[in-house]
Design a protein around this motif. Structure first.
Motif, short mmCIF file in Angstrom:
data_model
loop_
_atom_site.label_atom_id
_atom_site.label_comp_id
_atom_site.label_asym_id
_atom_site.label_seq_id
_atom_site.Cartn_x
_atom_site.Cartn_y
_atom_site.Cartn_z
N THR A 23 0.84 -1.20 0.00
CA THR A 23 0.00 0.00 0.00
C THR A 23 0.88 1.25 0.00
OG1 THR A 23 -0.10 0.14 2.42
CG2 THR A 23 -1.85 -1.15 1.31
N LEU A 25 0.60 3.59 2.13
CA LEU A 25 0.96 3.80 3.53
C LEU A 25 2.20 2.99 3.90
CD1 LEU A 25 0.41 5.00 6.32
CD2 LEU A 25 -1.09 3.03 6.75
N ASP A 26 2.23 1.72 3.53
CA ASP A 26 3.39 0.89 3.87
C ASP A 26 4.64 1.34 3.11
OD1 ASP A 26 1.99 -0.59 5.73
OD2 ASP A 26 1.50 -2.21 4.34
N ARG A 29 5.78 4.53 5.11
CA ARG A 29 6.29 4.28 6.46
C ARG A 29 7.47 3.31 6.48
NH1 ARG A 29 3.64 6.11 10.70
NH2 ARG A 29 4.40 4.41 12.00
N LYS A 39 -0.83 4.31 10.76
CA LYS A 39 -1.61 3.11 10.52
C LYS A 39 -2.54 2.96 11.71
CE LYS A 39 -0.07 -0.43 8.24
NZ LYS A 39 0.46 -1.71 7.73
N CYS A 41 -6.49 1.91 11.62
CA CYS A 41 -7.34 0.71 11.49
C CYS A 41 -6.87 -0.22 10.39
CB CYS A 41 -8.78 1.14 11.22
SG CYS A 41 -8.98 1.97 9.62
N ASP A 42 -6.13 0.31 9.41
CA ASP A 42 -5.67 -0.44 8.24
C ASP A 42 -6.83 -0.96 7.39
OD1 ASP A 42 -3.42 -1.01 6.73
OD2 ASP A 42 -3.16 -3.02 7.57
N HIS A 43 -7.99 -0.31 7.53
CA HIS A 43 -9.19 -0.69 6.76
C HIS A 43 -9.88 0.51 6.13
CE1 HIS A 43 -9.14 -4.84 8.14
NE2 HIS A 43 -8.96 -4.40 9.37
N CYS A 49 -4.40 7.70 8.20
CA CYS A 49 -3.42 7.55 7.12
C CYS A 49 -3.66 8.51 5.96
CB CYS A 49 -3.47 6.12 6.59
SG CYS A 49 -5.04 5.74 5.77
N ASN A 59 -7.19 7.62 1.57
CA ASN A 59 -6.76 6.78 2.68
C ASN A 59 -5.63 5.92 2.15
OD1 ASN A 59 -8.70 7.76 4.46
ND2 ASN A 59 -10.19 6.21 3.88
N CYS A 61 -3.88 3.66 3.35
CA CYS A 61 -3.85 2.24 3.71
C CYS A 61 -4.63 1.38 2.73
CB CYS A 61 -4.38 2.03 5.13
SG CYS A 61 -6.17 2.22 5.33
#
Length: 164
Positions: A23, A25-26, A29, A39, A41-43, A49, A59, A61
Motif C-alpha cells: 500500500t 501507507l506501507d 512508512r 496506521k 485501522c488499516d481498513h 493515514c 486513505n 492504507c
C-alpha cells in the motif's frame, strides 16, 4: 511479484521496487521512513493515514502503491513551506485541536483537502441541507476519527481557516 515505481513525496522523488500488494501507507512508512501518516485501522475507516495524492484526499492504507506510480503525495510534513506551518496546522495548535496527536496528521491533511474541495465548489450532503459552516466541516471531515474526542476544537480550528 514486484514493480518499480516513482513516488514524489513532499516534493522529493523516490524510486522504489515494491511488492505489487504494497500500500501507499506501507511504502511511505516502511520503505521511505515517512511516519506522519499513521496506521490506525488499516481498513480505511479512521483516516489516520490520510494523504493528498495529486491534490486529492486518499486513505493511503487502501491504495496500492503501484496504482500511484508517478503520483505527487503530500503528507502533513509536506504542508510546511519554507519552515512555516500551513494555516491549518497553525490553527490546530492555536485551538488545541488534538489530545494524544495520533490522528492529527491525517486530520490536518484531510482538512487541507476539504478546504480545497470547498474552494473548488464541490458540494457535500451538508451543502445541500444548508446546515452552516460547522455542519459542512463535520460532514467533510466525517472520514477522520479522533478517539480522544477533540472534535470540539477541530471544527473551530478548521472554521477559522475558512474565515481567514
Amino acid at each position: 511479484m514486484e514493480a518499480e515505481i516513482t513516488l514524489t513525496v513532499d516534493g522529493t522523488a523516490h524510486r522504489l521496487t515494491v511488492d505489487t500488494r504494497t500500500t501507499v501507507l506501507d511504502a511511505l512508512r516502511e520503505r521511505l521512513g515517512i511516519t506522519s501518516p499513521k496506521k490506525g485501522c488499516d481498513h480505511g475507516q479512521c483516516g489516520a493515514c490520510t494523504v493528498l495524492a495529486d491534490g486529492r484526499r486518499v486513505n493511503s492504507c487502501l491504495m496500492l502503491a503501484v496504482a500511484f506510480d508517478g503520483a505527487r503525495i503530500t503528507t502533513a510534513d509536506g504542508l510546511v513551506e519554507d519552515g512555516e506551518p500551513h494555516p491549518v496546522q497553525r490553527s490546530f495548535v492555536e485551538h488545541d485541536a488534538f489530545q494524544c496527536g495520533y490522528c492529527t496528521p491525517g486530520q490536518v491533511v484531510s482538512a487541507v483537502g476539504a478546504l480545497d474541495e470547498m474552494r473548488e465548489g464541490w458540494p457535500s450532503a451538508a451543502t445541500d441541507e444548508g446546515g452552516g459552516m460547522d455542519e459542512e466541516i463535520r460532514e467533510r471531515m466525517s472520514g477522520n476519527l479522533c478517539r480522544c474526542g477533540a472534535y470540539a476544537n477541530i471544527v473551530p480550528a478548521i472554521a477559522e481557516v475558512v474565515q481567514r
